[in-house]
Design an enzyme around this catalytic site. Structure first.
Site, PDB file in Angstrom:
ATOM      1  N   HIS A 132       0.880  -1.286  -0.137  1.00 35.28           N
ATOM      2  CA  HIS A 132       0.149  -0.066  -0.175  1.00 35.28           C
ATOM      3  C   HIS A 132       0.680   1.252   0.115  1.00 35.28           C
ATOM      4  CE1 HIS A 132      -2.901  -3.049   1.598  1.00 35.28           C
ATOM      5  NE2 HIS A 132      -3.806  -2.124   1.023  1.00 35.28           N
ATOM      6  N   HIS A 192      -7.137  -8.317  -0.501  1.00 37.57           N
ATOM      7  CA  HIS A 192      -6.501  -7.608   0.549  1.00 37.57           C
ATOM      8  C   HIS A 192      -7.238  -7.967   1.859  1.00 37.57           C
ATOM      9  CE1 HIS A 192      -4.134  -4.305  -1.538  1.00 37.57           C
ATOM     10  NE2 HIS A 192      -4.031  -5.481  -2.209  1.00 37.57           N
ATOM     11  N   HIS A 219      -8.993  -4.953   6.752  1.00 36.75           N
ATOM     12  CA  HIS A 219      -7.717  -5.229   7.137  1.00 36.75           C
ATOM     13  C   HIS A 219      -7.541  -5.377   8.672  1.00 36.75           C
ATOM     14  CE1 HIS A 219      -6.247  -2.581   3.411  1.00 36.75           C
ATOM     15  NE2 HIS A 219      -5.962  -3.752   3.378  1.00 36.75           N
TER      16      HIS A 219
END
Ligand SMILES: [Zn+2]
Length: 362
Positions: free
Chosen positions: A113, A268, A229
């Site tokens: 990222h 992700h 995440h």
């Protein structure tokens, strides 16, 4: 037969068309390659050992914070230059390039990222890629990631396209993100985001493909399908990996493509997801799955258990339950206790390679 002989790959870090071929092979055969966040030589070797023993390719990536840690916590990052993260990522790259060939497996060297405020980090790495390319004919890194998913869609796509133009002459891969991955990572906090915006729409994916394919074939998309995440309480997140299938169908129609999965997708926020969720996503064209949080936990477990078990040998340099004059050096040598973290992290990577159907593919 297998990936290495079929694609004629040498062990070590791979670049350019080889990266595309490996991802295409993974997509055709129905597996995804785990992307392991590395922060030290110790986490690099844990990941490489797992991939070697499982006969799998592997992706090693440094985040902006992980790269700075690789350089050393004592170095400061300025907002304009990101010098610690640039130096750390370059150091990690040279280290991985040096050791990867002796593990006998193909390795994709990637960076994680990079949000808008961190673009000087990506710029610094690309400067080094271009310098390296002039000298050796390959960039230093196989691929980078740019993450402008927090910004307006137009800005996201236009800026990603600009970076892909810079990477294209080196045949360097670029991963981008569209839609929002919930949770918190690398200082971006999406914990309060409204649920609907966690799911990317097929039209958005098509806009990305349309803009980027005109520049280079070397790109992949991390699309939100309810991913988060980090690890949260089960039941808080509803993953819809089947949405990726809708994106593929839409792209096939627009492209008139013979490949029924023309888009390379990235998963992700994989930590905490079920094997079934991973495999469904993989069946719809996911070729890379990011794994970080679960590996941090796995790395700790080995060290925690070692220290707990050996605590009476770790209080003083000399003296333990076997005698007041007995030395403890063999117990406190970092090669002994750090190694325990490598073993438990390695076991977790082996499990991921199995979960993603990536074992025994070389
Ligand atoms: Zn992401």
């Amino acid at each position: 037969m297998g990936l290495m002989s079929e694609l004629n790959l040498k062990p070590g870090v791979i670049y350019g068309e080889d990266v595309r071929k490996v991802f295409q092979y993974a997509k055709d055969k129905g597996f995804a390659i785990p992307a392991i966040n590395v922060t030290s030589s110790s986490t690099v070797v844990a990941a490489l050992e797992a991939a070697r023993d499982s006969k799998s390719p592997i992706i090693l990536q440094t985040s902006q914070g992980g790269a700075a840690y690789f350089a050393g916590k004592g170095i400061a990052n300025s907002a304009e230059k990101q010098e610690a993260s640039v130096a750390g990522a370059i150091a990690a790259a040279h280290y991985v390039r040096s050791v990867a060939p002796v593990y006998g497996i193909p390795v994709i060297l990637h960076t994680d990222h990079c949000a808008k405020k961190l673009l000087p980090w990506l710029d610094g790495m690309l400067d080094e890629d271009e310098r390296f390319f002039k000298e050796h004919g390959t960039p230093l890194f196989s691929s980078h990631m740019i993450d402008l998913s927090e910004e307006e869609v137009k800005y996201n796509i236009d800026t990603t396209a600009k970076y892909l133009k810079r990477a294209a002459p080196m045949k360097q891969w670029l991963e981008m993100e569209i839609g929002i991955t919930g949770g918190e990572e690398d200082g971006v906090n999406n914990e309060d985001v409204d649920n609907n915006s966690l799911y990317t729409q097929p039209e958005d994916i098509w806009s990305v493909v349309e803009a980027l394919q005109a520049i280079s074939p070397y790109f992949s998309i991390a699309a939100g399908f309810g991913n988060v995440h980090g690890v949260y309480k089960p039941g808080n997140v509803k993953l819809h990996p089947e949405l990726l299938g809708k994106h593929q169908e839409y792209a096939v129609k627009k492209l008139g493509s013979k490949d029924n999965k023309p888009v390379f997708f990235v998963f992700h926020g994989g930590s905490g997801s079920s094997v079934q969720e991973f495999r469904t996503a993989i069946s719809f064209g996911v070729v890379k799955v990011n794994l970080d949080t679960d590996l941090q936990w796995a790395y700790l477990c080995g060290i925690r258990d070692y220290v707990t078990k050996n605590i009476d040998y770790l209080k003083t340099q000399v003296g333990n339950p076997e005698g007041a004059d007995k030395p403890n050096k063999k117990k406190y040598d970092p090669r002994v206790w750090v190694r325990e973290g490598e073993k438990t992290m390695k076991a977790r990577v082996v499990q991921a390679l199995d979960d993603f159907n990536a074992a025994n593919v070389l």
